[in-house]
Every structure is written in C-alpha cells, then in structure tokens.
Design a protein around this motif. Structure first.
Motif, short mmCIF file in Angstrom:
data_model
loop_
_atom_site.label_atom_id
_atom_site.label_comp_id
_atom_site.label_asym_id
_atom_site.label_seq_id
_atom_site.Cartn_x
_atom_site.Cartn_y
_atom_site.Cartn_z
N LEU A 15 36.37 33.34 38.61
CA LEU A 15 37.69 33.05 38.82
C LEU A 15 38.27 31.77 38.33
O LEU A 15 39.27 31.53 37.78
CB LEU A 15 38.09 33.40 40.38
N HIS A 16 37.43 30.74 38.48
CA HIS A 16 37.70 29.32 37.97
C HIS A 16 37.65 29.59 36.28
O HIS A 16 38.85 29.05 35.80
CB HIS A 16 36.43 28.63 38.35
N LYS A 25 38.17 42.79 39.69
CA LYS A 25 36.91 42.09 40.63
C LYS A 25 37.67 42.20 41.99
O LYS A 25 36.78 42.44 42.94
CB LYS A 25 37.10 40.78 40.19
N MET A 26 39.00 41.93 42.31
CA MET A 26 39.13 42.02 43.86
C MET A 26 39.30 43.28 44.24
O MET A 26 38.84 43.57 45.53
CB MET A 26 40.78 41.37 43.82
N THR A 27 39.78 44.12 43.35
CA THR A 27 39.63 45.69 43.79
C THR A 27 38.24 46.13 44.14
O THR A 27 37.96 46.67 45.15
CB THR A 27 40.15 46.72 42.75
N LEU A 57 43.16 38.77 31.25
CA LEU A 57 42.45 38.07 32.26
C LEU A 57 42.94 38.36 33.62
O LEU A 57 42.10 38.31 34.74
CB LEU A 57 42.80 36.57 32.07
N LEU A 58 44.43 38.43 33.68
CA LEU A 58 44.89 38.98 35.23
C LEU A 58 44.30 40.29 35.53
O LEU A 58 44.07 40.66 36.50
CB LEU A 58 46.48 39.10 34.84
N ALA A 59 44.11 41.33 34.45
CA ALA A 59 43.34 42.59 34.62
C ALA A 59 42.05 42.44 35.00
O ALA A 59 41.74 43.23 36.11
CB ALA A 59 43.31 43.65 33.61
N SER A 60 41.30 41.52 34.73
CA SER A 60 39.91 41.08 35.20
C SER A 60 40.00 40.65 36.48
O SER A 60 39.26 40.86 37.46
CB SER A 60 39.29 40.17 34.27
N ASN A 118 41.38 29.43 31.62
CA ASN A 118 42.07 29.93 30.37
C ASN A 118 43.56 30.21 30.55
O ASN A 118 44.40 30.05 29.55
CB ASN A 118 41.40 31.52 30.15
N VAL A 119 43.98 30.51 31.87
CA VAL A 119 45.44 30.79 32.16
C VAL A 119 46.11 29.70 31.82
O VAL A 119 47.20 29.58 31.38
CB VAL A 119 45.57 31.51 33.49
#
Length: 74
Positions: A18-19, A56-58, A49-52, A24-25
């Motif tokens: 996440l870091h 991961k959260m899902t 990146l947001l899809a990643s 990158n964002v």
C-alpha cells in the motif's frame, strides 16, 4: 472452540504494498500539480494502482469473512 488462522495477506506485506502504491499515486499527483495535466499512460497507471488496492482489500475482506464463518462469528 478457538481457531487461529493467519491471513494469507500478511498485514506487514499489505502495508508495504500500500505504501508503494501510495508513493506512485503521489508522484502522479505531483506531476499533475506541476504541469497542470497528466498523460494517458499516467492515468492508466493510476487506474491500475487503484484497482490493485481494491483487489487487495476485497481479498482481505473475503479472507476475514471465511475466518469469521469458521469461527462461527457470522
């Protein structure tokens, strides 16, 4: 009965990933602020990146639900 299960997505690993994504964002945001725009490639990278993060959260939510089911919490 207590069942001890470790999430497959190790929180330390998740935090590190996440870091990396956040860095990158922030780089893309910095470019947008400096230049007033971002390229199509950067927008695609941001989307990925947001899809990643979402993926991961899902996955972690699914694993938690499975653990809760095994432990009889839900």
């Amino acid at each position: 009965m207590n069942v001890s299960v470790t999430l497959a997505s190790d929180p330390k690993v998740f935090k590190a990933e996440l870091h990396r994504i956040g860095v990158n964002v922030n780089q893309i945001a910095r470019i947008a602020n400096l230049t007033g725009s971002v390229s199509q490639q950067q927008m695609c990278e941001l989307h990925d990146l947001l899809a990643s993060i979402n993926e991961k959260m899902t996955g972690m939510e699914r694993e938690k639900a499975e653990i809760d089911t095994v432990q009889g919490l839900y």
